[in-house]
Design a protein around this motif. Sequence first.
Motif, PDB file in Angstrom:
ATOM      1  N   ALA A 293      -6.918  -2.863  -0.305  1.00 51.50           N
ATOM      2  CA  ALA A 293      -6.879  -4.042  -1.183  1.00 51.50           C
ATOM      3  C   ALA A 293      -5.452  -4.304  -1.665  1.00 51.50           C
ATOM      4  CB  ALA A 293      -7.817  -3.829  -2.371  1.00 51.50           C
ATOM      5  N   ALA A 294      -4.769  -3.250  -2.109  1.00 51.58           N
ATOM      6  CA  ALA A 294      -3.407  -3.413  -2.647  1.00 51.58           C
ATOM      7  C   ALA A 294      -2.431  -3.879  -1.573  1.00 51.58           C
ATOM      8  CB  ALA A 294      -2.927  -2.098  -3.259  1.00 51.58           C
ATOM      9  N   SER A 295      -2.687  -3.471  -0.332  1.00 51.67           N
ATOM     10  CA  SER A 295      -1.731  -3.768   0.751  1.00 51.67           C
ATOM     11  C   SER A 295      -1.583  -5.267   1.007  1.00 51.67           C
ATOM     12  CB  SER A 295      -2.160  -3.060   2.042  1.00 51.67           C
ATOM     13  OG  SER A 295      -3.285  -3.703   2.627  1.00 51.67           O
ATOM     14  N   TYR A 296      -2.561  -6.065   0.578  1.00 53.95           N
ATOM     15  CA  TYR A 296      -2.460  -7.523   0.763  1.00 53.95           C
ATOM     16  C   TYR A 296      -1.548  -8.171  -0.275  1.00 53.95           C
ATOM     17  CZ  TYR A 296      -6.192  -7.206   4.160  1.00 53.95           C
ATOM     18  OH  TYR A 296      -6.918  -6.901   5.279  1.00 53.95           O
ATOM     19  N   LEU A 297      -1.203  -7.396  -1.323  1.00 56.53           N
ATOM     20  CA  LEU A 297      -0.436  -7.976  -2.424  1.00 56.53           C
ATOM     21  C   LEU A 297       0.939  -7.349  -2.576  1.00 56.53           C
ATOM     22  CD1 LEU A 297      -3.423  -8.082  -4.919  1.00 56.53           C
ATOM     23  CD2 LEU A 297      -2.416 -10.019  -3.706  1.00 56.53           C
ATOM     24  N   TYR A 298       1.099  -6.138  -2.049  1.00 57.25           N
ATOM     25  CA  TYR A 298       2.345  -5.400  -2.276  1.00 57.25           C
ATOM     26  C   TYR A 298       2.625  -4.574  -1.030  1.00 57.25           C
ATOM     27  CZ  TYR A 298       5.827  -2.779  -4.970  1.00 57.25           C
ATOM     28  OH  TYR A 298       6.993  -2.236  -5.446  1.00 57.25           O
ATOM     29  N   ASN A 299       3.903  -4.502  -0.650  1.00 60.16           N
ATOM     30  CA  ASN A 299       4.189  -3.885   0.653  1.00 60.16           C
ATOM     31  C   ASN A 299       4.716  -2.447   0.587  1.00 60.16           C
ATOM     32  OD1 ASN A 299       6.726  -4.325  -0.253  1.00 60.16           O
ATOM     33  ND2 ASN A 299       7.325  -5.788   1.347  1.00 60.16           N
ATOM     34  N   LYS A 300       4.717  -1.858  -0.608  1.00 56.40           N
ATOM     35  CA  LYS A 300       5.118  -0.449  -0.685  1.00 56.40           C
ATOM     36  C   LYS A 300       4.014   0.382  -1.317  1.00 56.40           C
ATOM     37  CE  LYS A 300      10.077  -0.682  -0.244  1.00 56.40           C
ATOM     38  NZ  LYS A 300      11.307  -0.969  -0.968  1.00 56.40           N
ATOM     39  N   VAL A 301       2.930   0.508  -0.565  1.00 53.39           N
ATOM     40  CA  VAL A 301       1.776   1.260  -1.048  1.00 53.39           C
ATOM     41  C   VAL A 301       1.792   2.640  -0.398  1.00 53.39           C
ATOM     42  CG1 VAL A 301      -0.748   1.347  -1.149  1.00 53.39           C
ATOM     43  CG2 VAL A 301       0.438  -0.862  -1.322  1.00 53.39           C
ATOM     44  N   LYS A 302       1.686   3.686  -1.239  1.00 47.96           N
ATOM     45  CA  LYS A 302       1.753   5.063  -0.752  1.00 47.96           C
ATOM     46  C   LYS A 302       0.531   5.824  -1.245  1.00 47.96           C
ATOM     47  CE  LYS A 302       6.812   4.832  -0.998  1.00 47.96           C
ATOM     48  NZ  LYS A 302       8.074   5.426  -1.461  1.00 47.96           N
TER      49      LYS A 302
END
Lengths: 306, 306
Positions: free
Chosen positions: B35-44
């Motif tokens: 879900a977060a990857s659609y809004l922000y490109n530095k997800v770890k």
Amino acid sequence: MSLVIVGTVAFDAIETPFGKTDKIVGGAATFAGLAASYLYNKVKLVSVIGEDFGDENLGILKSKGIDVEGVEIVKEGKSFFWSGKYHNDMNSRDTLATELNVLADFDPKLPDSYQDCNYLLLGNLTPKVQMTVLNRLQKKPKLVVLDTMNFWMDVALEDLKAVLKKIDVLTINDAEARQLSGEYSLVKGAQVILEMGPKYLIIKKGEHGALLFGEGQIFSAPALPLSDVFDPTGAGDAFAGGFIGYLAKVKSINFTNMKNAVIYGSALASFCVEKFGTEQLQQLSANDIRQRIQGFITLSRFELID
Amino acid sequence: MSLVIVGTVAFDAIETPFGKTDKIVGGAATFAGLAASYLYNKVKLVSVIGEDFGDENLGILKSKGIDVEGVEIVKEGKSFFWSGKYHNDMNSRDTLATELNVLADFDPKLPDSYQDCNYLLLGNLTPKVQMTVLNRLQKKPKLVVLDTMNFWMDVALEDLKAVLKKIDVLTINDAEARQLSGEYSLVKGAQVILEMGPKYLIIKKGEHGALLFGEGQIFSAPALPLSDVFDPTGAGDAFAGGFIGYLAKVKSINFTNMKNAVIYGSALASFCVEKFGTEQLQQLSANDIRQRIQGFITLSRFELID
């Protein structure tokens, strides 16, 4: 032009985790009438009471300018009485007593002066009585709102379906929408119900707000989160009264006004539950209502820019 | 600067009235990360899996640009497995199996490259593990969001209370808010919980939307009424991922952005439930999300002029 409200004018005895009342004034038409009276000044009730109801109690309605010519007083009769006990969560309740009394033979009388009815609220009553009222109006009202409950779906479904064909707005809760439609999804259920006749459907969800369906659109209204819910009795009726009272005031029926009417209904319902019975609905000021509407705006507004 | 998400990466087997799956990819960090990857490109991600998880499944995360350096792979270990069956109303479920496997000894590893963490989502895990992650970050993140559940209130309340002192946003459902606060009223309950440490509280109400409390304000977000809810698994995690992903993107934390973040979270959750497992969250387009956000605006907007 007037707003006619048909329903019970009655006594309730209520027990909640916060306290207990003796017989106090209640009834769907009472709550709806009081709520509507803050928004529209030509509210007329149709109901039946016994002599026990008393002038003083009828005075509660009259003092808000509500016309009670259509409230039949049965000589030596006893008024409808309901008694219930709410559980700790305030969402469920046990009925302790239901004494129909004069309501058992309720044959709604419409005074001639009520034939100017433009807005009609058919409160939760047997569907046959609701139909009788429609038949006794010489002119079809501009808008007919009907409230009902699961009980009538159980015992008088065909009568209910017949009256649903003749109304504009149906108000029920989510469990009732599921029962009436046979669909668990409220979106699918709303489609089924709108095909039964009403142009609009309002699904009341108590503390979770309300959904309005119609014109191919959906509107979700929040409920105002409250610190204290004192007595939920009459909240649905106050909602219906506030809803139709707003529409009678603005005189124009479209989805935009319907949405606003749902907010007004929600606001009146939120006042209702803050005190026992009709207490809070007897003492509102225009400013109280204005502030509460502002509360709904603040609660639900967000500003998203892509 | 990065958004670090700690939680399970796992297998689920799900049965709903609409069908049944074999082992499919699941886990809180998986749903939240997608879900977060659609809004922000530095997800770890920080998690632990067994060798059985497989490169192909890990590829689902990598293909969305999610950094999985912090996902420890235990040699010859088996991944966490949960199996459940949803009832007809999709609101209640039975757990059929919970196999902790490698999760039983989860000791979260934070690669050096994760020390740039600015936004931290502590997914639903034992509070001790959540605390360990906080302790292993050399710099306090700008925002820490914590998800938990009734189970930890039952068995690890003191640990949970300790970690609540160190976070910014708590997300729980309405029953959990009542349990944690001991108050039935969510307004009173929110006050109690905010005094435990978090600056903001989000109460997730499933099909009834979500409430955000903080800065002395309340925001009520609707849920999008859906024709079909296929599989509710992961909806709360998708919500949390969308929520923190939006905040990481806009970089500024205030009530206005928090409200918008709740809407984004709700939108991602609404996609999640439309298909089994992570299927829908793997295939969204920017346009899908834009349209859904517009759906939330249309659903809740009203224009009241006094």
